[in-house]
Write an enzyme that holds these catalytic residues in place. Sequence first.
Site, PDB file in Angstrom:
ATOM      1  N   TRP A 143       0.890  -1.156   0.000  1.00 47.52           N
ATOM      2  CA  TRP A 143       0.000   0.000   0.000  1.00 47.52           C
ATOM      3  C   TRP A 143       0.934   1.213   0.000  1.00 47.52           C
ATOM      4  O   TRP A 143       1.533   1.542   1.022  1.00 47.52           O
ATOM      5  CB  TRP A 143      -0.842   0.021   1.255  1.00 47.52           C
ATOM      6  CG  TRP A 143      -2.119  -0.736   1.324  1.00 47.52           C
ATOM      7  CD1 TRP A 143      -3.355  -0.214   1.591  1.00 47.52           C
ATOM      8  CD2 TRP A 143      -2.342  -2.165   1.220  1.00 47.52           C
ATOM      9  NE1 TRP A 143      -4.307  -1.211   1.651  1.00 47.52           N
ATOM     10  CE2 TRP A 143      -3.717  -2.415   1.413  1.00 47.52           C
ATOM     11  CE3 TRP A 143      -1.496  -3.245   0.963  1.00 47.52           C
ATOM     12  CZ2 TRP A 143      -4.262  -3.691   1.369  1.00 47.52           C
ATOM     13  CZ3 TRP A 143      -2.038  -4.527   0.912  1.00 47.52           C
ATOM     14  CH2 TRP A 143      -3.400  -4.733   1.107  1.00 47.52           C
ATOM     15  N   TYR A 145       1.282   4.893  -0.063  1.00 50.68           N
ATOM     16  CA  TYR A 145       0.481   6.093   0.152  1.00 50.68           C
ATOM     17  C   TYR A 145       1.348   7.257   0.639  1.00 50.68           C
ATOM     18  O   TYR A 145       1.758   7.276   1.807  1.00 50.68           O
ATOM     19  CB  TYR A 145      -0.609   5.823   1.196  1.00 50.68           C
ATOM     20  CG  TYR A 145      -1.643   4.790   0.811  1.00 50.68           C
ATOM     21  CD1 TYR A 145      -1.830   4.396  -0.510  1.00 50.68           C
ATOM     22  CD2 TYR A 145      -2.448   4.212   1.782  1.00 50.68           C
ATOM     23  CE1 TYR A 145      -2.779   3.457  -0.843  1.00 50.68           C
ATOM     24  CE2 TYR A 145      -3.414   3.270   1.456  1.00 50.68           C
ATOM     25  CZ  TYR A 145      -3.582   2.900   0.130  1.00 50.68           C
ATOM     26  OH  TYR A 145      -4.531   1.964  -0.208  1.00 50.68           O
ATOM     27  N   LYS A 176      -0.274  -0.862  -4.531  1.00 54.74           N
ATOM     28  CA  LYS A 176      -1.641  -0.350  -4.415  1.00 54.74           C
ATOM     29  C   LYS A 176      -1.578   1.163  -4.235  1.00 54.74           C
ATOM     30  O   LYS A 176      -0.964   1.665  -3.286  1.00 54.74           O
ATOM     31  CB  LYS A 176      -2.339  -1.016  -3.229  1.00 54.74           C
ATOM     32  CG  LYS A 176      -3.804  -0.672  -3.044  1.00 54.74           C
ATOM     33  CD  LYS A 176      -4.422  -1.665  -2.062  1.00 54.74           C
ATOM     34  CE  LYS A 176      -5.834  -1.302  -1.653  1.00 54.74           C
ATOM     35  NZ  LYS A 176      -5.865  -0.343  -0.529  1.00 54.74           N
TER      36      LYS A 176
END
Length: 254
Positions: A143, A145, A176
């Site tokens: 992930w 981010y 992701k």
Amino acid sequence: MNKKNIQRLLRRGKALFLAYDQGLEHGPADFNTKNVDPRFIIDLARRGKCTGIIFQKGLAEKYQIEIKKSCVPLIIKLNGKTNLVKSEPYSPQLCSVKEAIKLGAVAVGYTIYFGSEYEKRMMEEFEKIEKEAHDAGLAVILWAYPRGKSVARKNKAALMAYAARAGLELGADFVKLYFNGKEKDLAWAVKNAGRSRVIVAGGHKETEKKLYARTREVIKAGCSGVAIGRNIWQAKKPLQILGNLRKIIWSEKK
């Protein structure tokens, strides 16, 4: 690394993950009397022909019988946090790779908030996770981010591409990302991800029309698929939405 588990998360090279790891970070605010039950989500993933389901370790442990029967590949999120503490973002590791293997996971996920003052700590944790998971044959999903005070005013397109590249450089099999809404920018991020596959996060609740339009852009930009939660299991007709998403992702005919 055993590539078999990467392929288990794909169908004809594309992915549709049902995300249900939000309960830790969001609390019960996202749930109603139906979708609060993990068994409803597991059945939804099965009937909706999802290529993966994302759980935190507690759900994976308490509902492992139902998950195994569903035959939907399990992705366990190894880190997490609540939204109760207001500070620079940091998501500590809460589950080990060994635990994930025992629970039947074919892949593990981990969030790095690039730009946070805790970035170094998260990168160190991820390095150990990535090596252990790959040695055991598990797929690794990052992930990626960008968040924190140091990146608050930086260009979102540049940050998205940076996050994608960082995922490749760190060895993730899937990266992701949050999509900034511009297909050209996402296509550049996909280029930067190289041989790491890009999966786009579902994000905030939106209309079905916007969800389908965004998914078309995601696939057109070269992404491998999507990981969607609330926009599916909060819907009145979630199986219908999953069916429509499959048509977009795999160009299935009615």
